[in-house]
Design an enzyme around this catalytic site. Structure first.
Site, short mmCIF file in Angstrom:
data_model
loop_
_atom_site.label_atom_id
_atom_site.label_comp_id
_atom_site.label_asym_id
_atom_site.label_seq_id
_atom_site.Cartn_x
_atom_site.Cartn_y
_atom_site.Cartn_z
N LYS A 116 -5.65 60.78 -25.40
CA LYS A 116 -4.29 60.33 -25.68
C LYS A 116 -3.53 61.32 -26.56
O LYS A 116 -2.32 61.48 -26.42
CB LYS A 116 -4.33 58.94 -26.31
CG LYS A 116 -4.97 57.89 -25.41
CD LYS A 116 -5.14 56.58 -26.13
CE LYS A 116 -5.84 55.55 -25.25
NZ LYS A 116 -7.22 55.94 -24.89
N GLU A 185 -0.06 56.20 -34.60
CA GLU A 185 1.28 56.24 -34.03
C GLU A 185 2.07 55.02 -34.49
O GLU A 185 1.48 54.04 -34.94
CB GLU A 185 1.21 56.27 -32.50
CG GLU A 185 0.65 55.02 -31.86
CD GLU A 185 0.56 55.14 -30.34
OE1 GLU A 185 0.84 56.22 -29.80
OE2 GLU A 185 0.23 54.12 -29.70
N HIS A 220 -5.80 43.75 -28.17
CA HIS A 220 -5.33 44.89 -27.40
C HIS A 220 -6.04 45.03 -26.07
O HIS A 220 -5.93 46.06 -25.41
CB HIS A 220 -5.45 46.18 -28.20
CG HIS A 220 -4.93 46.08 -29.59
ND1 HIS A 220 -3.59 45.91 -29.86
CD2 HIS A 220 -5.56 46.08 -30.80
CE1 HIS A 220 -3.42 45.83 -31.18
NE2 HIS A 220 -4.58 45.92 -31.75
N GLU A 260 0.77 54.32 -18.48
CA GLU A 260 1.08 53.10 -19.22
C GLU A 260 2.24 53.32 -20.18
O GLU A 260 2.37 54.38 -20.80
CB GLU A 260 -0.15 52.62 -20.00
CG GLU A 260 -1.35 52.34 -19.10
CD GLU A 260 -2.45 51.58 -19.83
OE1 GLU A 260 -2.34 51.39 -21.05
OE2 GLU A 260 -3.41 51.17 -19.15
N GLU A 272 -0.02 56.28 -22.52
CA GLU A 272 -1.13 57.13 -22.10
C GLU A 272 -1.20 57.17 -20.59
O GLU A 272 -0.55 56.37 -19.90
CB GLU A 272 -2.46 56.58 -22.65
CG GLU A 272 -2.75 55.16 -22.17
CD GLU A 272 -3.97 54.56 -22.83
OE1 GLU A 272 -5.01 55.25 -22.84
OE2 GLU A 272 -3.89 53.43 -23.31
N ASN A 274 -4.27 56.88 -17.86
CA ASN A 274 -5.69 56.62 -17.63
C ASN A 274 -6.10 57.30 -16.33
O ASN A 274 -5.61 56.95 -15.25
CB ASN A 274 -5.95 55.11 -17.55
CG ASN A 274 -5.85 54.46 -18.91
OD1 ASN A 274 -6.52 54.86 -19.85
ND2 ASN A 274 -4.99 53.47 -19.03
N ARG A 276 -8.36 57.23 -14.11
CA ARG A 276 -9.41 56.47 -13.45
C ARG A 276 -8.80 55.25 -12.78
O ARG A 276 -7.60 55.01 -12.90
CB ARG A 276 -10.45 56.01 -14.48
CG ARG A 276 -9.81 55.22 -15.63
CD ARG A 276 -10.83 54.68 -16.61
NE ARG A 276 -10.23 54.19 -17.83
CZ ARG A 276 -9.66 53.01 -17.99
NH1 ARG A 276 -9.59 52.18 -16.96
NH2 ARG A 276 -9.15 52.64 -19.14
#
Length: 631
Positions: A116, A185, A220, A260, A272, A274, A276
């Site tokens: 990230k 962040e 989360h 995302e 981020e 991902n 996958r």
């Protein structure tokens, strides 16, 4: 062409990949830890290879063992699933260097986006320097640079908490992903979590398969996901799709991936990418009528995607069924899954079947239930009812929470979808479902019928004292009083207003307010009774003195491992209510154990590395109002 595929993963995702392989005629190979020797994904594969040596929680992180297993089993390709090594560029290179087909993006693309911190740098976004965070920056989010699923993530609202949360997040990330790097962040309060599904081939074609809303989260981690994301302005949705496509092209992406975003105040904030397949991919498959795993395999074989993205249809919603207790801090649960039965008309993705054991080493997700309907309203109604009709006998689950969430006005109308949903609504959503008293009556009469069948009738010519049985449930204890009648039936004296229509050991029919309801009853030797969707526990008539604990005792809420104790904590220290005392790791998550009240620590039985069972005494905090506790 791929002829034999090894899945470098376990559980639900391994079973899901195997399902597509069976449809395509591809042979399958599973890998497993000792803890997973009897797991469903091992039983469903054509061949399976044990991964030796490492602890169960670390086994699937051993890329060298996985590649060795693939070669030994004669596999010609490796699918990483999600989690574990799925976003590990070094593992991807090891697979490729071994002459195997890697069913994933190029290692360089993984390196560019899987971390990230590096992904944000690529897009010109600078994380905060932890050493320079001030009160004005709060709240902030501590986040693992690798992996996902909410692991290694902490919200910090008080500046003195930052150092401890950095340490805790790093330890959890290292355990879950083999990488303890974390960053900080700004934390956007109560935004919507929206993502875009990508699929890219090696010939330059990029599909953006619409949006998903994954805002209902706990710790989360996503709980309910849907596609398409409802209520997005057309311009904002177009911007999300365009950004995702540009990100994929910037790194030469190939395969399935997800970008995302956090959406708040009409703006999208990049989170981020991902690199996958995502856990929630089924909702996209249902809306677009595609099999993303089959497309992953085709792309890995060099196939070209059609130039036009498939057209979407209808709405899909997915709910994640977890072995956990939402009313007790989402505490994971373990034990035998005695019965697991899902009604027809529902897509089921799972790594468990009736009779399997849910252990302590891995994520507590039992299954994903997904439905598709022409409209969102229809999908909400269909999934809520399917969950109600699902029979789950064994550990406590979040099933009732899922039903209540789907029917909550904020979600059902899509009026307020954001990541603060459970912060606002959890107490109301975990209120005991209605019908607990009647379920207890059914349990008591079923037990009485079973005893009568074994020992003969219980009616006497002289009126006898009522039989009394008590059952514990989500809403507390339910006391039932009844007596046998001359005609072989039963009369219920408490609760009032209940007439017994029929009673058998496995089914009871009761009438209240002129409405007859039927209850299927299953009782187990440990005192657990499942009545419809209710999970009850038969209370003993007399309390065993050995089960009493001293006031202020802190008991392990789950089986796990003590990973650390608060620095300098010792018997005799003064502690304050809510003060963190120690941390347990269970099912790849850290769980903080805090002081229940202000007082003095009079006993401390926890030490790093100690394995504990549920109910084990960890510590005792004596308060001024209580007599000294025995340790």
């Amino acid at each position: 062409m791929i002829s034999r595929l090894l899945v470098a993963n376990r559980g639900e995702i391994a079973c899901r990949v195997f399902r597509t392989c069976r449809d395509l005629g591809v042979s399958t190979v599973a890998v497993y830890s000792d803890a997973d020797a009897g797991a469903l994904h091992v039983r469903e594969a054509d061949a399976a290879v044990r991964l030796p040596g490492a602890a169960p929680s670390e086994t699937y992180l051993r890329g060298d063992l996985i590649v060795k297993a693939a070669l030994a089993a004669g596999a010609d390709a490796v699918h990483p699933g999600y989690g574990f090594l799925s976003e590990n560029a070094d593992f991807a290179r090891t697979v490729i260097d071994a002459g195997l087909v890697w069913v994933g993006p190029p290692p360089a693309a993984i390196e560019a986006m899987a971390s990230k911190t590096r992904a944000k740098e690529l897009l010109g976004i600078e994380p905060l320097d932890p050493a320079r965070v001030t009160e004005a920056d709060l709240p902030v989010l501590v986040k693992a640079a690798a992996g996902g699923g909410g692991r290694g993530m902490r919200i910090v609202r008080e500046l003195p908490d930052l150092a401890g949360e950095l340490e805790s997040a790093s330890a959890e990330a290292a355990s879950a992903f083999g990488d303890g790097e974390v960053f900080v962040e700004p934390y956007v309060e109560d935004g919507r979590h929206v993502e875009v599904q990508l699929l890219c081939d090696a010939h330059g074609t990029v599909w953006a398969l619409g949006t998903r809303d994954c805002s209902l989260q706990r710790r989360h981690q996503k709980v309910i996901e849907e596609a398409p994301a409802p209520g997005l302005p057309a311009a904002l949705e177009a911007s999300l799709l365009d950004t995702a496509v540009r990100a994929a092209k910037a790194v030469g992406y190939v395969g399935a991936g997800t970008v995302e975003f956090l959406v708040a105040d009409g703006r999208a904030h990049f989170l981020e990418m991902n690199t996958r397949l995502q856990v929630e991919h089924p909702v996209t498959e249902e809306v677009y009528g595609v099999d993303l795993v089959a497309l992953q395999l085709a792309v890995a074989e060099g196939a070209k995607l059609p130039p036009e993205t498939p057209a979407p249809r209808g709405h899909a919603i997915e709910a994640r069924l977890y072995a956990e207790d939402p009313a007790r801090g989402w505490a994971p649960q373990t034990g035998a899954l005695r019965l697991f039965d899902v009604p027809g008309g529902v897509r089921l993705d799972t790594g468990y079947a009736s009779g399997d054991a849910i252990g302590v080493h891995y994520d507590p997700m039992i299954a994903k239930l997904t439905v598709h309907a022409p409209t969102r309203d229809g999908a909400v109604r269909k999934l809520a009812r399917a969950l109600e009709r699902t029979r789950i006998h064994g550990p406590v689950t979040n099933r009732d929470l899922l039903v209540a969430s789907l029917r909550h006005p904020e979600y059902a109308t899509a009026d307020r979808l954001d990541t603060g949903f459970y912060d606002r609504n959890l107490p109301a959503l975990t209120t005991a479902p209605g019908g607990g008293d009647l379920a207890a009556v059914a349990a008591a009469l079923a037990a009485a019928s079973a005893r009568r069948g074994r020992f003969g009738g219980g009616w006497r010519n002289l009126r006898s004292q009522d039989e009394t049985r008590t059952y514990g449930g989500t809403g507390g204890d339910h006391e039932v009083r009844y007596r046998p009648t001359r005609d072989g039936g039963y009369e219920v004296t408490a609760p009032e207003g209940v007439r017994v229509v029929a009673a058998a050991p496995d089914r009871v029919s009761l009438e209240t307010a002129e409405v007859v309801r039927h209850f299927d009853v299953t009782a187990y030797e440990d005192g657990t009774v499942h009545v419809g969707g209710h999970r009850l526990t038969a209370r003993p008539r007399f309390t065993d003195p050995r089960e009493q604990t001293a006031p202020g005792s802190l008991l392990a809420p789950m089986p796990g491992t003590v990973v650390r104790v608060a620095d300098g904590l010792a018997v005799g220290d003064a502690v304050t209510a809510g003060q963190p005392l120690l941390w347990l790791e269970a099912m790849k998550m850290e769980h903080r154990v805090t002081a229940p009240a202000s007082g003095t620590l009079t006993a401390l039985h926890a030490a790093p590395g100690r394995q504990v069972e549920v109910g084990a005494l960890l510590a005792v905090v004596q308060t001024e109002e209580r007599p000294e506790a025995q340790s």
